[in-house]
Design a protein around this motif. Structure first.
Motif, PDB file in Angstrom:
ATOM      1  N   UNK A 176       0.844  -1.064   0.297  1.00  0.00           N
ATOM      2  CA  UNK A 176       0.304   0.127  -0.234  1.00  0.00           C
ATOM      3  C   UNK A 176       0.444   1.038  -0.002  1.00  0.00           C
ATOM      4  N   UNK A 177       1.778   1.362  -0.799  1.00  0.00           N
ATOM      5  CA  UNK A 177       2.388   2.828  -1.281  1.00  0.00           C
ATOM      6  C   UNK A 177       1.686   3.719  -1.479  1.00  0.00           C
ATOM      7  N   UNK A 178       1.630   5.430  -0.885  1.00  0.00           N
ATOM      8  CA  UNK A 178       1.215   6.112  -1.038  1.00  0.00           C
ATOM      9  C   UNK A 178       1.459   6.966  -1.949  1.00  0.00           C
ATOM     10  N   UNK A 211      -8.080   5.701   9.697  1.00  0.00           N
ATOM     11  CA  UNK A 211      -9.475   6.719   9.699  1.00  0.00           C
ATOM     12  C   UNK A 211      -9.322   8.283   9.573  1.00  0.00           C
ATOM     13  N   UNK A 212      -9.087   8.190   8.281  1.00  0.00           N
ATOM     14  CA  UNK A 212      -9.267  10.086   7.631  1.00  0.00           C
ATOM     15  C   UNK A 212     -10.750  10.640   6.557  1.00  0.00           C
ATOM     16  N   UNK A 213     -10.267  11.484   6.310  1.00  0.00           N
ATOM     17  CA  UNK A 213     -11.299  11.848   5.822  1.00  0.00           C
ATOM     18  C   UNK A 213     -12.024  11.448   3.803  1.00  0.00           C
ATOM     19  N   UNK A 214     -10.640  11.195   3.871  1.00  0.00           N
ATOM     20  CA  UNK A 214      -9.465  10.915   2.423  1.00  0.00           C
ATOM     21  C   UNK A 214     -10.420   9.636   1.781  1.00  0.00           C
ATOM     22  N   UNK A 215     -10.413   8.564   3.265  1.00  0.00           N
ATOM     23  CA  UNK A 215     -11.477   7.174   3.084  1.00  0.00           C
ATOM     24  C   UNK A 215     -12.534   6.452   3.537  1.00  0.00           C
ATOM     25  N   UNK A 216     -12.857   7.440   4.447  1.00  0.00           N
ATOM     26  CA  UNK A 216     -14.030   7.150   4.866  1.00  0.00           C
ATOM     27  C   UNK A 216     -14.829   8.507   5.513  1.00  0.00           C
ATOM     28  N   UNK A 263      -8.531   2.292   0.503  1.00  0.00           N
ATOM     29  CA  UNK A 263      -7.146   2.824  -0.436  1.00  0.00           C
ATOM     30  C   UNK A 263      -6.734   1.211  -0.718  1.00  0.00           C
ATOM     31  N   UNK A 264      -7.896   0.222  -0.530  1.00  0.00           N
ATOM     32  CA  UNK A 264      -7.615  -1.079  -1.069  1.00  0.00           C
ATOM     33  C   UNK A 264      -8.471  -1.716  -1.816  1.00  0.00           C
ATOM     34  N   UNK A 265      -9.234  -2.119  -3.131  1.00  0.00           N
ATOM     35  CA  UNK A 265     -10.150  -2.734  -3.527  1.00  0.00           C
ATOM     36  C   UNK A 265      -9.561  -4.689  -3.379  1.00  0.00           C
ATOM     37  N   UNK A 315      -4.097  -2.872  -3.799  1.00  0.00           N
ATOM     38  CA  UNK A 315      -3.854  -0.986  -3.727  1.00  0.00           C
ATOM     39  C   UNK A 315      -4.401  -0.375  -4.814  1.00  0.00           C
ATOM     40  N   UNK A 316      -4.700   1.162  -4.079  1.00  0.00           N
ATOM     41  CA  UNK A 316      -5.048   1.996  -4.686  1.00  0.00           C
ATOM     42  C   UNK A 316      -4.766   3.304  -4.245  1.00  0.00           C
ATOM     43  N   UNK A 317      -3.784   2.551  -3.867  1.00  0.00           N
ATOM     44  CA  UNK A 317      -2.425   4.529  -3.164  1.00  0.00           C
ATOM     45  C   UNK A 317      -2.037   4.424  -4.249  1.00  0.00           C
ATOM     46  N   UNK A 318      -1.731   4.110  -5.245  1.00  0.00           N
ATOM     47  CA  UNK A 318      -0.523   4.098  -6.781  1.00  0.00           C
ATOM     48  C   UNK A 318      -1.019   5.203  -7.258  1.00  0.00           C
TER      49      UNK A 318
END
Ligand code: PMP
Length: 399
Positions: free
Chosen positions: A30-32, A196-201, A331-333, A373-376
């Motif tokens: 999950x490299x951001x 637990x941050x607003x870009x994800x949830x 951040x992940x599928x 990972x969707x953080x690529x």
């Protein structure tokens, strides 16, 4: 480092190596990288200069339980949580760690004591973050041992235990609560709130648990700084966690703490100085949430079109941070093969379209699941969707 993604030496091939059909697209970690574009836009606003004579001492503040924590870092962490509203920090102790990976181990150490008849069982509800089993058992501790799925432990397990609650959960993006019930004071909890941050949830409430861990890696995307922090209710637990870090690494890089403080400070300044709506693309969480939303929309289109996998559906919830009903964008599928029970999705993706994901087996569930990972970066994400759209079936090679 994925060397095959470097530009070709002779300079003849004008196509990016990522798009070459032979290139294995590594979406396992999950490299951001997705957040890089935002920080590039910020230009020099987070640049800092550290002279050769600065930050040389081991010590930051001997009056703090976590004596190696830079006061500027602690202030920045408390301010960030107050701006976002995702955790209670008043009357709580902060402990800094070399990533939340170190804090997880510090928490296991702090929650156990030598001399027990058996190591304490460590559990988490499957599918659980794949590093928990490895990190728990790596040193063959006599204090604690990995005991697998928390649902199983709830049914059959006995004795003292620690449950790790990862919310939103890596790999499947769900908001979670503790699973093991009614054990009196036999159970202790660690809440891993990395996402637990607003870009994800949606931020549904300020989290208020005994031990909560967060990481710079997933909040702003600066995984390379190796900075995490714990928000801790109990003074003795905070002391033991700090002691563990003292024993492991004699503190945490001050250079990294100072850089983290600077970056978090800039992020918070954005919210406190410019609340005007048309500037929202300059605000970190608005900007990055938009990117995640677009990625999920494009991904769902491809997955629905080819009917080979299914994705979890997430309910909309009211987000205290944005003041809106919003959907989670993890951040992940977490892909589940539709066709057969026995299918090894990781193997099929690797074999047919040269995409490397992580098998469900590593998360304690069946091989028909695979995490991507969707953080690529954008180029990799685009290439992933193109390759995924060519799959017609998981059982034949007719993609
Ligand atoms: N917890 C979870 C759920 C994670 O996904 C990660 C990173 N993949 C970590 C903890 C560790 O993060 P770090 O050590 O970079 O802070």
């Amino acid at each position: 480092i994925n060397k095959s993604s470097l530009p070709s030496a002779n300079g003849n091939d004008t196509r990016s190596p990522t798009c070459s059909p032979d290139h294995v697209l590594n979406l396992e970690q999950g490299d951001p990288a997705v957040f890089e574009s935002y920080w590039r836009k910020m230009g020099d606003r987070c640049t800092m200069v550290i002279s050769g004579s600065q930050l040389m001492s081991y010590i930051s503040d001997f009056t703090n339980i976590c004596w190696f924590m830079e006061p500027e870092f602690e202030e920045a962490v408390r301010r960030l949580h107050r701006v976002v509203g995702n955790a209670v920090v008043d009357d709580r102790y902060i402990v800094v760690g070399t990533g939340s990976t170190q804090l997880y181990q510090a928490a296991l150490y702090a929650l156990t004591s030598p001399g027990g008849p058996e190591p304490v069982s460590v559990v988490s509800a499957a599918p659980y973050y794949s590093s928990y089993p490895d990190e728990t058992d790596y040193l063959c501790s006599r204090l604690y041992k990995w005991a697998g799925d928390a649902y199983e432990f709830d049914k059959n397990g006995t004795g003292p235990y620690i449950e790790v609650v990862n919310s939103p959960n890596n790999p499947d993006g769900t908001l979670r609560e503790a699973v093991v019930k009614n054990r009196g004071d036999e159970g202790k909890l660690i809440h891993d709130l990395a996402y637990y941050w607003p870009q994800y949830t949606p931020i549904i409430r300020p989290a208020d648990h005994d031990i909560m861990t967060f990481t710079f890696s997933k909040s702003t995307g600066h995984a390379g700084s190796r900075i995490g922090w714990a928000v801790v209710k109990d003074k003795e637990i905070a002391r033991k966690m700090s002691k563990f870090i003292e024993m492991c690494t004699l503190g945490v890089s001050k250079d990294s703490q100072q850089r983290a403080a600077k970056i978090m400070g800039l992020l918070c300044d954005g919210y406190q100085n410019c609340k005007s709506a048309n500037k929202s693309d300059d605000l970190f969480f608005e900007h990055t949430r938009q990117i995640m939303a677009e990625r999920w929309e494009r991904l769902r289109q491809v997955v629905e079109r080819n009917q080979v996998f299914s994705l979890p559906k997430y309910p909309k919830q009211y987000c205290l941070f944005s003041g809106e009903l919003i959907e989670p964008y993890p951040g992940f599928a977490w892909l589940e093969a539709k066709e057969e029970e026995e299918i090894d999705s990781q193997k099929v993706l690797r074999g047919s379209i040269k995409v490397q994901g992580r098998t469900g087996r590593r998360f304690g569930v069946a091989e028909k699941y695979v995490r991507i990972s969707l953080l690529c970066n954008e180029e990799e994400f685009k290439e992933f969707l193109e390759r995924l759209s060519t799959i017609k079936s998981m059982t034949s090679n007719g993609h």
